[in-house]
Design a protein around this motif. Sequence first.
Motif, PDB file in Angstrom:
ATOM      1  N   SER A   1      40.494  31.768  39.978  1.00  0.00           N
ATOM      2  CA  SER A   1      40.770  33.466  39.731  1.00  0.00           C
ATOM      3  C   SER A   1      39.793  34.149  41.395  1.00  0.00           C
ATOM      4  CB  SER A   1      38.927  33.283  38.719  1.00  0.00           C
ATOM      5  OG  SER A   1      39.462  32.842  37.794  1.00  0.00           O
TER       6      SER A   1
ATOM      7  N   LEU B   1      37.336  33.366  43.485  1.00  0.00           N
ATOM      8  CA  LEU B   1      35.801  33.120  43.693  1.00  0.00           C
ATOM      9  C   LEU B   1      35.747  32.057  44.428  1.00  0.00           C
ATOM     10  CD1 LEU B   1      34.430  33.134  40.031  1.00  0.00           C
ATOM     11  CD2 LEU B   1      34.514  34.607  41.392  1.00  0.00           C
TER      12      LEU B   1
ATOM     13  N   LYS C   1      41.365  38.869  46.337  1.00  0.00           N
ATOM     14  CA  LYS C   1      39.822  39.031  45.627  1.00  0.00           C
ATOM     15  C   LYS C   1      39.924  38.637  44.504  1.00  0.00           C
ATOM     16  CE  LYS C   1      37.540  41.117  49.412  1.00  0.00           C
ATOM     17  NZ  LYS C   1      37.213  42.269  49.972  1.00  0.00           N
ATOM     18  N   PRO C   2      38.544  38.471  43.989  1.00  0.00           N
ATOM     19  CA  PRO C   2      38.673  37.847  42.406  1.00  0.00           C
ATOM     20  C   PRO C   2      39.129  39.616  41.164  1.00  0.00           C
ATOM     21  CG  PRO C   2      36.837  37.077  42.764  1.00  0.00           C
ATOM     22  CD  PRO C   2      37.726  38.206  44.357  1.00  0.00           C
ATOM     23  N   GLY C   3      39.180  40.364  41.343  1.00  0.00           N
ATOM     24  CA  GLY C   3      39.458  41.728  41.679  1.00  0.00           C
ATOM     25  C   GLY C   3      40.909  41.442  41.205  1.00  0.00           C
TER      26      GLY C   3
ATOM     27  N   ALA D   1      42.004  39.220  39.108  1.00  0.00           N
ATOM     28  CA  ALA D   1      42.075  40.081  37.455  1.00  0.00           C
ATOM     29  C   ALA D   1      42.959  40.860  36.968  1.00  0.00           C
ATOM     30  CB  ALA D   1      40.788  40.125  37.472  1.00  0.00           C
TER      31      ALA D   1
ATOM     32  N   ILE E   1      42.366  36.002  33.744  1.00  0.00           N
ATOM     33  CA  ILE E   1      40.937  36.442  33.442  1.00  0.00           C
ATOM     34  C   ILE E   1      39.837  35.430  32.829  1.00  0.00           C
ATOM     35  CG2 ILE E   1      39.217  37.337  31.173  1.00  0.00           C
ATOM     36  CD1 ILE E   1      40.630  39.365  33.259  1.00  0.00           C
ATOM     37  N   GLN E   2      39.267  35.285  33.278  1.00  0.00           N
ATOM     38  CA  GLN E   2      38.362  33.721  33.363  1.00  0.00           C
ATOM     39  C   GLN E   2      36.937  34.096  32.397  1.00  0.00           C
ATOM     40  OE1 GLN E   2      35.910  30.579  35.163  1.00  0.00           O
ATOM     41  NE2 GLN E   2      37.125  31.895  36.730  1.00  0.00           N
ATOM     42  N   ILE E   3      36.972  33.270  31.131  1.00  0.00           N
ATOM     43  CA  ILE E   3      35.643  32.743  30.355  1.00  0.00           C
ATOM     44  C   ILE E   3      35.072  32.262  31.272  1.00  0.00           C
ATOM     45  CG2 ILE E   3      34.205  33.015  28.592  1.00  0.00           C
ATOM     46  CD1 ILE E   3      36.892  34.103  27.366  1.00  0.00           C
ATOM     47  N   PRO E   4      34.132  32.663  32.394  1.00  0.00           N
ATOM     48  CA  PRO E   4      33.337  31.452  32.686  1.00  0.00           C
ATOM     49  C   PRO E   4      31.679  30.520  32.168  1.00  0.00           C
ATOM     50  CG  PRO E   4      32.093  33.365  32.979  1.00  0.00           C
ATOM     51  CD  PRO E   4      32.980  33.551  31.935  1.00  0.00           C
TER      52      PRO E   4
ATOM     53  N   TYR F   1      37.435  46.546  32.633  1.00  0.00           N
ATOM     54  CA  TYR F   1      36.536  47.977  34.448  1.00  0.00           C
ATOM     55  C   TYR F   1      37.843  48.284  34.833  1.00  0.00           C
ATOM     56  CZ  TYR F   1      34.492  48.870  38.188  1.00  0.00           C
ATOM     57  OH  TYR F   1      34.373  49.522  39.563  1.00  0.00           O
ATOM     58  N   LEU F   2      38.996  47.572  34.622  1.00  0.00           N
ATOM     59  CA  LEU F   2      39.903  47.357  35.648  1.00  0.00           C
ATOM     60  C   LEU F   2      41.153  48.344  34.455  1.00  0.00           C
ATOM     61  CD1 LEU F   2      40.542  44.454  36.806  1.00  0.00           C
ATOM     62  CD2 LEU F   2      40.342  46.207  38.064  1.00  0.00           C
ATOM     63  N   CYS F   3      41.232  49.135  33.152  1.00  0.00           N
ATOM     64  CA  CYS F   3      41.916  49.437  32.155  1.00  0.00           C
ATOM     65  C   CYS F   3      41.762  50.882  32.888  1.00  0.00           C
ATOM     66  CB  CYS F   3      41.912  48.745  31.247  1.00  0.00           C
ATOM     67  SG  CYS F   3      43.473  49.970  30.346  1.00  0.00           S
TER      68      CYS F   3
ATOM     69  N   LYS G   1      30.667  55.286  34.952  1.00  0.00           N
ATOM     70  CA  LYS G   1      31.439  53.539  35.307  1.00  0.00           C
ATOM     71  C   LYS G   1      30.841  53.201  36.594  1.00  0.00           C
ATOM     72  CE  LYS G   1      35.670  51.734  35.236  1.00  0.00           C
ATOM     73  NZ  LYS G   1      37.168  52.178  34.507  1.00  0.00           N
TER      74      LYS G   1
ATOM     75  N   ALA H   1      30.469  40.043  37.288  1.00  0.00           N
ATOM     76  CA  ALA H   1      31.122  41.233  37.456  1.00  0.00           C
ATOM     77  C   ALA H   1      32.699  40.806  38.628  1.00  0.00           C
ATOM     78  CB  ALA H   1      30.211  41.970  38.145  1.00  0.00           C
ATOM     79  N   SER H   2      32.631  40.690  38.973  1.00  0.00           N
ATOM     80  CA  SER H   2      33.851  40.534  39.973  1.00  0.00           C
ATOM     81  C   SER H   2      35.133  39.534  39.836  1.00  0.00           C
ATOM     82  CB  SER H   2      33.690  39.061  41.637  1.00  0.00           C
ATOM     83  OG  SER H   2      33.135  38.408  41.167  1.00  0.00           O
ATOM     84  N   LEU H   3      34.192  38.644  38.466  1.00  0.00           N
ATOM     85  CA  LEU H   3      35.767  38.799  37.900  1.00  0.00           C
ATOM     86  C   LEU H   3      36.213  39.368  36.746  1.00  0.00           C
ATOM     87  CD1 LEU H   3      34.590  35.102  36.019  1.00  0.00           C
ATOM     88  CD2 LEU H   3      36.855  35.373  37.606  1.00  0.00           C
ATOM     89  N   TYR H   4      36.513  40.509  36.777  1.00  0.00           N
ATOM     90  CA  TYR H   4      36.422  41.577  35.500  1.00  0.00           C
ATOM     91  C   TYR H   4      36.745  42.800  36.880  1.00  0.00           C
ATOM     92  CZ  TYR H   4      35.848  39.012  32.413  1.00  0.00           C
ATOM     93  OH  TYR H   4      35.337  37.297  31.304  1.00  0.00           O
ATOM     94  N   GLY H   5      36.765  42.979  37.571  1.00  0.00           N
ATOM     95  CA  GLY H   5      37.419  43.727  39.214  1.00  0.00           C
ATOM     96  C   GLY H   5      36.646  44.270  40.045  1.00  0.00           C
ATOM     97  N   VAL H   6      35.219  44.319  39.521  1.00  0.00           N
ATOM     98  CA  VAL H   6      34.462  44.769  40.459  1.00  0.00           C
ATOM     99  C   VAL H   6      34.538  44.647  42.030  1.00  0.00           C
ATOM    100  CG1 VAL H   6      31.505  45.325  40.760  1.00  0.00           C
ATOM    101  CG2 VAL H   6      32.616  45.594  38.279  1.00  0.00           C
ATOM    102  N   ASN H   7      34.477  45.245  43.163  1.00  0.00           N
ATOM    103  CA  ASN H   7      34.570  45.179  44.084  1.00  0.00           C
ATOM    104  C   ASN H   7      33.703  44.814  44.434  1.00  0.00           C
ATOM    105  OD1 ASN H   7      34.495  45.265  46.352  1.00  0.00           O
ATOM    106  ND2 ASN H   7      36.387  45.992  47.005  1.00  0.00           N
TER     107      ASN H   7
END
Lengths: 234, 287
Positions: free
Chosen positions: A48, A50, A69-71, A74, A79-82, A102-104, B163, B178-184
Amino acid sequence: MLELKNVWIRYGKNVAVRKLTLTVNKGDFVTILGANGAGKSSTLNAISGLVKIKRGEIHFKGQKINGLKPGAIAARGIIQIPEGRKLFPLMSVMENLEMGAYLCKDTKRVRDSLEKVLTLFPVLKEKLGGKARELSGGQQQMLAIARGLMAIPELLMFDEPSLGLSPLLRQQLAEKIKEVSREGVTIVLVEQNARLGLMLATYGYVMENGQLVLQGKTSDLMQDEGVRKAYLGV
Amino acid sequence: MPPAGIWIDGLVQSCIYMTMAFGMVLVFSILGILNWTHGQFYMLGAFVVYYAVTAAGVPFPLSLLISGVIVGALGMVVEKLVIERLTGPGYGLLAVTAATMALIFFFEGAAGMAFGLMAKGMATTLPGVLDMGSFSISYQKIAVIIFTLVIMVAMYIVLNRTKVGKAIRATAQQPDAASLYGVNVGWVSLIVMGIGCSLAAMAGGIMGPVQSVDPFMGRIPMIMSLLAIVIGGLGSLTGAIVGGIILGLLNSVIAYKISYFSEVALFLLVIVILLIRPQGLFGAAPK
């Protein structure tokens, strides 16, 4: 689809993972088994982004992803479910789901996946306005998975999803994970509960002290004397 | 009962402490540090407004916005050049604390050299008073109160409806996820520092015509907003607001009752609150 080549992870002087090489193909359901501290979570966190790896390479769909970067990782569909769910406790259930997407940028796609996710987890539908921390443990785990699915993952990685759940809830969780897999999502499942991992996945890796010691079809692993003794307690 | 004017002066102070404390807590919730030079952004904001109004003839409300933009950008520069470099693996809290404390003297010195050490009075930009019968409020003070209300409503909308705001809250609550889902997270740090410093600057700017403007004017509001944060509970935005209100009103009322002794009484009160609730009024109980 996912390839780890000779990966090393180190925290200061402690080596968490050494010389790890593993492959996950599209549509696979893979489990990584091992005791506490075997390096399973470190592996997922490295994929991921991290955790930085010290040596080796991680490739996803033919492209190198270690160092991103993680973002960015992703965004490529991993995608990780931590472990411990790591929900946003003071945000509403709906907001947690929104953060998953968030990214969509395509609002129609977000709406579609929301609908799909709520069909899979109807229990969340009645709780959309409530705060995540007000949910029960089982519901929180469902929300964690639902949030992960909102990202429309190609590869979904679970870190100890059954931790802290009662046997009944564990059973429900297993059903949901199976359903997700049937939808065609590639899955990597890290579990201390080896029985659950072996039951769900088709291929398994066994890690000990940061190293890969065994791999094979889960049906074979279940017959393996060492695995039975060490992880299944029979 | 102190006269209404004392309460209104207290409320005006409350507004400033609240706005300052809000910005500091916002920064703390993401960066995990207290920005010790927050008060100097307040001071710089006041200078920007002073020169915009007196030298350039810019209308007061517009000059407030300008000071928010300029000083907010300066806060981002400080985040990028100082704070970001001194946080993360290998650095303790001490390095970044010392650095932001050093910036207090850097900014005060720089302002002293550039603008002079003498306090500058600014003509009232909103002359006149609102007559309420038994007492009256100057329009300038009403402006401070309305400005603060607008800022707080705006912040509520930004944090809950946009957002960016959701990314900020998510990062504050669970940075890894948050960073796992793409937040910088680096970008969020920059944004909150910009917002926090911009709030401080506008608070300083709106107080320009109420008080006078000098390089050291940021110290008291900084100490008071720190106290407000401690009373409200470090990390709680609601706490920052309530702490700010309590502190401003008390400060004014106690000063009216016992004048010179007022700071002592104020600190005693803070100590009492912390003895009863060590985590502050809205802070999470220690686990």
